[in-house]
Motif scaffolding. Structure first.
Motif, short mmCIF file in Angstrom:
data_model
loop_
_atom_site.label_atom_id
_atom_site.label_comp_id
_atom_site.label_asym_id
_atom_site.label_seq_id
_atom_site.Cartn_x
_atom_site.Cartn_y
_atom_site.Cartn_z
N PRO A 52 0.81 -1.22 0.00
CA PRO A 52 0.00 0.00 0.00
C PRO A 52 0.84 1.27 0.00
CG PRO A 52 -0.86 -1.57 1.61
CD PRO A 52 0.45 -2.11 1.14
N ALA A 53 1.99 1.22 0.69
CA ALA A 53 2.85 2.41 0.73
C ALA A 53 3.39 2.76 -0.65
CB ALA A 53 4.01 2.18 1.70
N ILE A 54 3.71 1.73 -1.45
CA ILE A 54 4.19 1.97 -2.81
C ILE A 54 3.08 2.59 -3.65
CG2 ILE A 54 5.01 0.86 -4.93
CD1 ILE A 54 6.46 -1.17 -3.20
N SER A 55 1.85 2.08 -3.49
CA SER A 55 0.71 2.65 -4.23
C SER A 55 0.49 4.11 -3.85
CB SER A 55 -0.56 1.83 -3.93
OG SER A 55 -0.42 0.51 -4.38
N ILE A 56 0.62 4.40 -2.56
CA ILE A 56 0.44 5.77 -2.08
C ILE A 56 1.52 6.68 -2.66
CG2 ILE A 56 0.61 7.23 -0.02
CD1 ILE A 56 -0.87 4.99 1.49
N LEU A 57 2.77 6.19 -2.67
CA LEU A 57 3.86 6.99 -3.25
C LEU A 57 3.59 7.27 -4.72
CD1 LEU A 57 6.67 8.27 -3.14
CD2 LEU A 57 7.63 6.00 -3.57
N ALA A 58 3.11 6.26 -5.43
CA ALA A 58 2.81 6.45 -6.85
C ALA A 58 1.71 7.49 -7.04
CB ALA A 58 2.39 5.12 -7.47
N THR A 59 0.71 7.47 -6.15
CA THR A 59 -0.38 8.45 -6.23
C THR A 59 0.13 9.86 -5.99
OG1 THR A 59 -1.87 6.75 -5.37
CG2 THR A 59 -2.70 9.01 -5.41
N VAL A 60 1.01 10.02 -5.00
CA VAL A 60 1.60 11.33 -4.71
C VAL A 60 2.34 11.85 -5.93
CG1 VAL A 60 3.30 12.56 -3.32
CG2 VAL A 60 1.76 10.93 -2.22
N ILE A 61 3.09 10.97 -6.59
CA ILE A 61 3.86 11.38 -7.77
C ILE A 61 2.91 11.80 -8.90
CG2 ILE A 61 5.42 10.56 -9.58
CD1 ILE A 61 6.70 8.75 -7.45
N VAL A 62 1.82 11.03 -9.09
CA VAL A 62 0.86 11.34 -10.15
C VAL A 62 0.23 12.72 -9.94
CG1 VAL A 62 -1.39 10.70 -11.11
CG2 VAL A 62 0.35 8.94 -10.73
N LEU A 63 -0.14 13.03 -8.69
CA LEU A 63 -0.84 14.28 -8.38
C LEU A 63 0.10 15.47 -8.22
CD1 LEU A 63 -3.47 12.95 -5.82
CD2 LEU A 63 -3.87 13.57 -8.20
N ALA A 64 1.38 15.19 -7.97
CA ALA A 64 2.32 16.27 -7.66
C ALA A 64 2.49 17.24 -8.82
CB ALA A 64 3.67 15.69 -7.27
N ASN A 65 2.33 16.77 -10.05
CA ASN A 65 2.52 17.64 -11.21
C ASN A 65 1.55 18.82 -11.18
OD1 ASN A 65 3.50 18.33 -13.93
ND2 ASN A 65 1.45 17.71 -14.58
N ALA A 66 0.30 18.54 -10.78
CA ALA A 66 -0.71 19.61 -10.78
C ALA A 66 -0.85 20.27 -9.41
CB ALA A 66 -2.07 19.05 -11.22
N LEU A 67 -0.74 19.49 -8.35
CA LEU A 67 -1.06 20.00 -7.01
C LEU A 67 0.16 20.27 -6.15
CD1 LEU A 67 -4.01 17.55 -6.24
CD2 LEU A 67 -4.15 19.88 -7.15
N GLY A 68 1.35 19.99 -6.67
CA GLY A 68 2.53 20.10 -5.82
C GLY A 68 2.67 18.86 -4.96
N ILE A 69 3.74 18.74 -4.25
CA ILE A 69 4.01 17.53 -3.47
C ILE A 69 3.30 17.54 -2.12
CG2 ILE A 69 6.07 18.36 -2.26
CD1 ILE A 69 5.67 14.90 -3.85
N VAL A 70 3.00 18.73 -1.58
CA VAL A 70 2.55 18.81 -0.19
C VAL A 70 1.10 18.35 0.00
CG1 VAL A 70 2.36 20.27 1.85
CG2 VAL A 70 4.16 20.72 0.17
N LEU A 71 0.18 18.83 -0.83
CA LEU A 71 -1.23 18.47 -0.66
C LEU A 71 -1.45 16.96 -0.81
CD1 LEU A 71 -4.17 19.18 -0.20
CD2 LEU A 71 -4.37 19.68 -2.66
N PRO A 72 -0.94 16.30 -1.86
CA PRO A 72 -1.10 14.85 -1.92
C PRO A 72 -0.46 14.14 -0.73
CG PRO A 72 -0.43 15.72 -4.05
CD PRO A 72 -0.31 16.85 -3.08
N TRP A 73 0.65 14.67 -0.26
CA TRP A 73 1.32 14.11 0.91
C TRP A 73 0.41 14.19 2.14
CZ3 TRP A 73 5.70 17.08 3.84
CH2 TRP A 73 6.20 16.29 4.87
N ILE A 74 -0.22 15.34 2.34
CA ILE A 74 -1.15 15.51 3.47
C ILE A 74 -2.34 14.58 3.33
CG2 ILE A 74 -2.75 17.11 4.60
CD1 ILE A 74 -0.86 19.39 3.80
N ARG A 75 -2.95 14.57 2.14
CA ARG A 75 -4.16 13.78 1.93
C ARG A 75 -3.89 12.30 2.16
NH1 ARG A 75 -7.60 13.73 2.72
NH2 ARG A 75 -8.66 12.63 1.07
N LEU A 76 -2.83 11.78 1.58
CA LEU A 76 -2.58 10.34 1.63
C LEU A 76 -1.89 9.91 2.92
CD1 LEU A 76 -1.65 10.18 -2.10
CD2 LEU A 76 -3.51 8.90 -1.05
N THR A 77 -1.49 10.86 3.75
CA THR A 77 -1.00 10.51 5.08
C THR A 77 -2.17 10.11 5.97
OG1 THR A 77 0.87 12.03 4.93
CG2 THR A 77 0.18 11.40 7.13
#
Length: 254
Positions: free
Chosen positions: A59-84
């Motif tokens: 699951p952690a790998i899937s979450i990391l992949a999701t953060v990377i996918v969303l980071a292009n548009a939303l930056g790294i911080v918001l996906p990091w907060i959401r998926l934490t």
């Protein structure tokens, strides 16, 4: 500094991570003490902790992949907060994409409008809060009814599996349709060579990984197949960008 990765945003992220970490440590300590009170052997407790840690890797790998996918548009911080806290690839990307497209944007480009960013944040957050408020009141009754329905006989159990599979396939089909059509709320899009080629590579990687798991009976690898396929797809995008001519890479039909 980009408002999406400002000091304020990082402060929020660190606060959320600290809270989740402290909460986890609190329950680990309480559970360990209670297990010892129940007379459970220390070796069993250690094995349980180790197996739990290993179980979180996929699951952690899937979450990391999701953060990377969303980071292009939303930056790294918001996906990091959401998926934490809570979330997954299917929900987070769907909520973000729907909110952005409603305002005529797309997740393929960085969001520069604070209002759009705020709207996406609320869409992703409120959608995750709803189940947390809803489930405590209906989960037990719903689970009992579903359990009785699917455990009646072998055919009912197969039907339950088919319904779950159909729901997942429906979500994936929505992403495939977006990749092929590439349309957004304002009628524009960016479907082209890169969109389809990465989609095909990811699908083939998933099929190959599933066949490998089945042929060699690698059940421990099965939870990792989807995140691995996602990373292979991302890697193929970088490879195509590096080796193919620009007119092919940038070719779009919509």
């Amino acid at each position: 500094m980009d408002f999406k990765e400002s000091t304020f945003m990082y402060a929020i992220a660190l606060g959320v991570v600290a809270f989740v970490t402290l909460q986890s440590v609190f329950f680990i300590v309480k559970s360990w003490k209670h297990a010892k009170e129940l007379g459970i052997e220390k070796e069993k407790l250690k094995n349980t902790v180790v197996s739990s840690i290993l179980f979180t890797v996929a699951p952690a790998i899937s979450i990391l992949a999701t953060v990377i996918v969303l980071a292009n548009a939303l930056g790294i911080v918001l996906p990091w907060i959401r998926l934490t806290v809570i979330g997954n690839l299917a929900y987070e990307t769907t909520a973000a994409q729907t909110a952005v497209e409603a305002m005529g944007g797309t997740l393929t480009s960085s969001i520069a409008d604070p209002q759009q960013f705020s709207t996406v944040t609320w869409a992703m957050t409120i959608g995750s809060i709803a189940p947390l408020l809803f489930l405590p009141f209906v989960c037990k009754k719903l689970q009992n009814k579903i359990g009785k329905a699917v455990n009646k006989n072998e055919n009912a159990a197969k039907l339950g599996d088919a319904i779950s599979a159909a729901a997942f396939i429906g979500i994936i089909s929505a992403f495939i349709a977006r990749a092929i059509a590439g349309t957004t709320a304002d009628g524009t899009g960016n479907a082209g060579f890169m969109t389809i080629s990465v989609l095909i590579v990811s699908m083939l990687a998933m099929v190959v990984l599933e066949l490998i798991c089945k042929k060699f009976k690698l059940e421990k690898l099965r939870p990792f197949t989807m995140p691995i396929a996602m990373f292979i797809g991302m890697g193929s995008a970088m490879l195509f960008e590096a080796v193919l001519p620009a007119d092919i890479v940038n070719f779009v039909w919509r």
